[in-house]
Motif scaffolding. Structure first.
Motif, PDB file in Angstrom:
ATOM      1  N   SER A 430       7.877  14.496  14.222  1.00 44.67           N
ATOM      2  CA  SER A 430       6.979  15.419  14.905  1.00 44.67           C
ATOM      3  C   SER A 430       6.863  15.037  16.379  1.00 44.67           C
ATOM      4  CB  SER A 430       5.605  15.418  14.243  1.00 44.67           C
ATOM      5  OG  SER A 430       5.020  14.129  14.315  1.00 44.67           O
ATOM      6  N   ASP A 432       4.408  14.637  18.266  1.00 47.16           N
ATOM      7  CA  ASP A 432       3.354  13.658  18.538  1.00 47.16           C
ATOM      8  C   ASP A 432       3.691  12.278  17.975  1.00 47.16           C
ATOM      9  OD1 ASP A 432       3.041  14.037  15.817  1.00 47.16           O
ATOM     10  OD2 ASP A 432       1.106  15.040  15.972  1.00 47.16           O
ATOM     11  N   HIS A 435       4.441  11.951  12.334  1.00 46.57           N
ATOM     12  CA  HIS A 435       4.970  12.270  11.010  1.00 46.57           C
ATOM     13  C   HIS A 435       6.487  12.411  11.046  1.00 46.57           C
ATOM     14  CE1 HIS A 435       0.747  13.655  10.767  1.00 46.57           C
ATOM     15  NE2 HIS A 435       0.834  13.211   9.521  1.00 46.57           N
ATOM     16  N   ASP A 477       3.245  21.291  18.658  1.00 42.10           N
ATOM     17  CA  ASP A 477       2.000  20.522  18.514  1.00 42.10           C
ATOM     18  C   ASP A 477       2.005  19.615  17.288  1.00 42.10           C
ATOM     19  OD1 ASP A 477       1.745  22.327  16.438  1.00 42.10           O
ATOM     20  OD2 ASP A 477      -0.010  23.350  17.251  1.00 42.10           O
ATOM     21  N   THR A 479       1.719  20.287  14.165  1.00 43.66           N
ATOM     22  CA  THR A 479       0.829  20.638  13.050  1.00 43.66           C
ATOM     23  C   THR A 479       1.559  21.342  11.910  1.00 43.66           C
ATOM     24  OG1 THR A 479       0.265  22.749  14.094  1.00 43.66           O
ATOM     25  CG2 THR A 479      -1.128  20.835  14.603  1.00 43.66           C
ATOM     26  N   ARG A 480       2.740  21.883  12.182  1.00 40.61           N
ATOM     27  CA  ARG A 480       3.488  22.603  11.166  1.00 40.61           C
ATOM     28  C   ARG A 480       4.966  22.271  11.270  1.00 40.61           C
ATOM     29  NH1 ARG A 480       0.960  28.792  10.913  1.00 40.61           N
ATOM     30  NH2 ARG A 480      -1.092  28.195  10.099  1.00 40.61           N
ATOM     31  N   ASP A 495       2.061  23.285   6.436  1.00 46.20           N
ATOM     32  CA  ASP A 495       0.983  22.688   7.213  1.00 46.20           C
ATOM     33  C   ASP A 495       1.025  21.179   7.005  1.00 46.20           C
ATOM     34  OD1 ASP A 495      -1.847  21.565   7.584  1.00 46.20           O
ATOM     35  OD2 ASP A 495      -2.058  23.597   8.402  1.00 46.20           O
ATOM     36  N   ALA A 497      -1.149  18.673   8.017  1.00 43.64           N
ATOM     37  CA  ALA A 497      -2.397  18.024   7.619  1.00 43.64           C
ATOM     38  C   ALA A 497      -2.747  18.331   6.173  1.00 43.64           C
ATOM     39  CB  ALA A 497      -3.533  18.455   8.546  1.00 43.64           C
ATOM     40  N   LYS A 498      -2.590  19.568   5.763  1.00 39.60           N
ATOM     41  CA  LYS A 498      -2.938  19.968   4.405  1.00 39.60           C
ATOM     42  C   LYS A 498      -1.818  19.677   3.414  1.00 39.60           C
ATOM     43  CE  LYS A 498      -5.928  23.754   5.999  1.00 39.60           C
ATOM     44  NZ  LYS A 498      -6.154  25.216   5.971  1.00 39.60           N
TER      45      LYS A 498
END
Length: 929
Positions: A430, A432, A435, A477, A479-480, A495, A497-498
């Motif tokens: 990812s 950031d 992950h 970002d 997130t996905r 997703d 986080a989820k």
């Protein structure tokens, strides 16, 4: 189209204008100067606008304008239907300007275009849009073209247009509707959105031009001196009488004789304004094909800089970094990935600040460069590291590489390993840096795992079934992420986080006949959308926020897109393709923007008189370029099926073209054809076809290939795998056949002998009798059935006394075709083998020869080897000394090498659409230095 305030004012000042029928009649009968001046006022802006779109705002455009109206003056009494006058004027203006254009270099338009200042096509697109628009307007039927020209281009209301044309308003409305719909269909088929054409119309002075008073007065004065014809048509006399009563006359009839149509219009090959000159290599004197938005060779990896201003492209041997809006080459970086790079997964990545670039390839190769200096900073090749085809940067600038044991993080400058986590076979990180997604190495469900990149702990095993080489892409970002399911059945959005599936979007159903490699899926770098590449190379797109499908990109079946790179303007996207082309699309409409002068998947041929180089590409376009300058001379055809090979007739007046279409899914849609064209006017003279649906025994996957022409202008065609046939294309029948099935067979320059291959031997056949005249052993190993041989390639000397045939190990045999013996052998690879892996097993393969050409006297040999990248000129006498190395910057393959008829120049061509002409003396002088 609603009239603008300026247009309303112009009409108010102009006052009432008589209908064209009345004006034509008055001028035809009595040479009324006021009537002709009124015609110039009424149609002058349409004519001058057409001339200036072709010739720019120049004296040549003014001359063409006067020529058109003088033609009208001479033919004023031959019009039987005044409704055809606007269409006739547009067509004659267009063709007159095209006749002038070959000797004219257009001046820049002074038009303020409706484009953003950062649009890289600000100087290209509108000229091309208008050219296409003029061509399609010219193709409309006369009765439909007039209403469209007056209402759309000249800004008249429907009532005004009906009055000008002398037709009822209802008729005008119907013809206008039919014309606009037909134009819309044709523009869409040409890849031009009608909305874009509308913008060209709405641009200031976009398609009309105010006529300067001196110019209008000059042409009106010239018209006074045109003599009255002795026999005035009955229509003119009747029209004058009826017009005197104030009645508009409408009769059925045809337009007057037109100016003889010139050869098809030439599209300028000049690069857009502001694009820096790209220097020619040492010894080269001309370049063929534009390098704008193209790479010199195939593209196997691509990356966009974080700010979108640069695009990096890799071919396995070299990485090139371009300025994305101007296509200025910023860096050429040696990657040294080996000749088998195309077989391996490759990756490129920019650092967050855009100052560093990383490249990784399956195996031991991983590199980083400092883009502020263009220097290599580190090579990561320690024993025990076997990298995945993956690389990424963390937000703090560390380089992430993955092997079969760990996910490792390095300082890209010092090469020091900062830390590692026990995560084998990571394929995505990812942005950031938090992950990863790794692959367990199997195909099926449960083989992708999402994990924490800081701790190396797996967080979730995805139940999605994927292929053996899955592709995963994170949103900017982090997130996905998106992935492609097995067989390309769907794109899934997850997703992070989820750890849950957010959306599953099905792709069009495709046959599941094995593991297809044609699919690919990813987020765009700006995160606004994600996409899926289908096996046919169409690109499906979805809005990342709403999941609504966006207009598809259709690059064409041969292009194979790698990624989507939006430009800073937010409206334009670049799509690098494996063929070496970088396609340009409008993000909103999904339409491709044309890039003038560029070819993709191209093939070339040199005319016998050295005047022209013919080039055909995957879009079916065939052009004739000036062999001395590389400039476009003539368009033979504008589009069609992909062109695979070109051959000139003995005098250069005919050109044979081979077409091949492969459908990756439905073999019955395959087709192949050979066509013969007249090079002077582009007229198709003859064709022979194979259709996969009709010819099931010999599907078109077995191609038809022209091998050359005989001295009597008959065509020799390989009907693989049956035989080779000699066709009298003027009579439409084949006159003889030869027992040769090699698609690489070569016809001697005089068309009397055919060289072909059979079990490691070069076989020479007399074309007239079909008899074998010589058989020469070239590859003893293949002849003895000890191994499967390389493809044998041939080249004849211009005098027909020497034949070159390629042999394994980079060798070339020089054969005396009359005596049937080998004179000498030359190794044109000189350096041994390149080692590479196949199915993870190291193999050593020879430097196979890719292209050959002999000088007219047979004393010099031009050859390419080592994957086509090593191109050199050799002395065929003595020990076969290398005379010069050509720095082509691209690989030279089949049909990619040629000598001029006098032996003073050589030509090298690439399948990616580029070519160079070289002076032999300059090459030899550079070698001596």
């Amino acid at each position: 189209m609603p009239a603008t305030p300026a247009e309303i004012a112009r009409r108010a000042l102009a006052g009432r204008t008589a209908p064209p029928a009345e004006l034509l009649a008055r001028y035809a009968v009595g040479r009324d100067p006021d009537a002709f001046a009124a015609l110039v006022r009424q149609f002058g802006p349409l004519v001058l606008g057409t001339c200036r779109r072709v010739l720019g705002q120049s004296p040549d455009a003014d001359d063409a304008f006067q020529t058109v109206f003088l033609a009208l003056a001479r033919r004023a009494d031959s019009f039987r239907d005044p409704a055809t006058l606007p269409a006739w004027l547009h067509r004659v203006a267009l063709r007159t300007a095209r006749q002038v254009r070959p000797r004219h270099r257009p001046a820049p338009h002074g038009t303020a275009e409706p484009v953003a200042p950062t649009d890289p096509f600000a100087t290209v697109v509108w000229e091309d849009v208008r050219r296409i628009l003029d061509e399609e307007l010219d193709a409309l039927p006369d009765k439909l073209r007039g209403p469209v020209l007056l209402c759309w281009l000249d800004g008249l209301t429907r009532d005004e247009a009906a009055s000008v044309l002398g037709v009822p308003l209802g008729t005008l409305k119907r013809r206008l509707s039919e014309g606009r719909e037909l134009l819309r269909e044709r523009l869409t088929r040409r890849g031009l959105a009608p909305a874009l054409a509308a913008c060209a119309v709405l641009a200031p002075d976009g398609l009309r031009a105010d006529v300067p008073r001196p110019l209008a007065e000059a042409v009106a004065d010239a018209a006074r001196r045109v003599p009255v014809r002795t026999a005035v048509s009955v229509w003119a006399a009747v029209a004058a009488a009826v017009a005197a009563c104030g009645v508009a006359l409408v009769t059925a009839g045809h337009a007057p004789p037109e100016v003889a149509p010139p050869p098809r219009a030439a599209v300028a090959l000049e690069r857009p304004a502001g694009l820096p000159d790209v220097p020619l290599p040492a010894g080269a004197v001309a370049r063929f094909g534009s390098m704008h938005f193209s790479a010199p060779d195939r593209i196997f990896s691509a990356a966009r800089s974080p700010d979108g201003t640069r695009l990096a492209l890799g071919d396995g041997l070299t990485v090139r970094v371009y300025e994305s809006t101007t296509w200025r080459l910023l860096h050429t970086l040696a990657a040294d990935g080996g000749p088998d790079a195309w077989q391996k997964r490759q990756a490129l990545a920019f650092s967050p600040d855009g100052n560093r670039l990383a490249y990784a390839q399956n195996g031991k190769l991983a590199l980083t460069w400092d883009l502020t200096t263009g220097r290599l900073t580190r090579r990561f090749d320690r024993d025990g590291w076997v990298w995945q085809g993956f690389c990424a940067f963390t937000p703090d600038g560390l380089l992430a590489l993955s092997d079969e044991e760990e996910l490792r993080f390095f300082d890209p400058v010092t090469g020091a390993e900062k830390h590692a986590v026990g995560v084998p076979n990571a394929i995505a990180l990812s942005p950031d840096g938090k992950h990863y997604v790794r692959h367990t190495g199997r195909a099926g469900a449960g083989t992708l795992v999402l994990g924490n990149a800081t701790t190396g702990v797996d967080l979730h095993r995805l139940d999605t079934a994927v292929g053996s080489e899955p592709e995963v892409s994170f949103s900017p970002d982090g997130t996905r992420f998106v992935l492609m399911t097995r067989y390309g059945a769907a794109v899934e959005v997850w997703d992070v986080a989820k750890r849950a599936l957010v959306k599953r979007l099905p792709a069009p159903p495709q046959p599941t006949d094995g593991e297809r490699s044609g699919y690919g899926a990813a987020f765009t770098p700006d995160g606004r959308e994600f996409w899926l590449k289908l096996p046919g190379n169409d690109v499906m797109r979805w809005d990342a926020a709403t999941f609504l499908e966006l207009p598809r990109f259709a690059p064409g079946t041969t292009q194979s897109p790698l990624t989507i790179a939006p430009l800073p303007d937010g409206r334009t996207v670049l799509v690098p393709c494996e063929t070496g082309r970088v396609l340009v699309f409008d993000r909103q409409t999904g339409r491709e923007r044309p890039v003038p002068g560029r070819y993709g998947d191209a093939t070339f041929a040199l005319s016998p008189d050295d005047k022209f180089v013919a080039v055909g590409d995957a879009g079916g376009r065939i052009d004739l370029l000036d062999a001395a300058t590389g400039r476009l001379e003539r368009v033979v055809r504008e589009s069609g099926d992909p062109v695979y090979k070109l051959v000139f007739g003995p005098h250069g007046r005919t050109l044979g073209a081979a077409e091949i279409v492969y459908d990756s899914i439905d073999l019955t849609k395959d087709r192949a054809a050979v066509r013969v064209y007249d090079t002077t006017n582009g007229k198709e003279l003859w064709s022979q076809k194979r259709d996969g649906a009709k010819d099931r025994e010999y599907r078109s996957r077995w191609p038809l290939l022209p091998l050359g022409f005989t001295a009597t202008d008959r065509m020799v065609i390989s009907h693989y795998p049956q035989n080779t046939r000699i066709w009298d294309f003027k009579a439409g029948k084949h006159t003889d056949q030869l027992a040769a099935v090699n698609v690489n067979a070569a016809l001697s320059p005089d068309g009397t002998l055919l060289a072909t291959e059979e079990h490691g031997e070069a076989v020479i056949i007399d074309v007239a009798t079909g008899r074998e005249t010589a058989r020469v052993e070239v590859d003893p190993e293949e002849k003895a059935n000890r191994r499967f041989g390389d493809i044998m390639r041939f080249a004849w000397a211009g005098d027909g006394n020497t034949l070159a045939a390629s042999a394994p190990g980079g060798n070339v045999c020089l054969i005396d075709p009359r005596k049937g013996r080998v004179r000498t052998r030359i190794n044109v690879a000189r350096g041994g083998d390149w080692r590479f892996s196949f199915l993870h097993q190291p193999l050593s393969l020879p430097f196979s020869v890719q292209a050959l050409a002999l000088s007219p006297n047979g004393q010099q040999l031009l050859a390419s080897a080592r994957g086509g990248y090593y191109v050199a000129l050799w002395d065929t006498g003595g020990r076969g000394k290398r005379l010069a190395k050509l720095e082509c910057e691209f690989s030279v393959h089949d049909h990619g090498a040629a000598f001029s008829s006098d032996g003073t120049r050589v030509f090298t061509f690439s399948s990616t659409g580029f070519g160079y002409s070289w002076e032999v003396e300059k090459l030899l002088a550079a070698q001596r230095k």
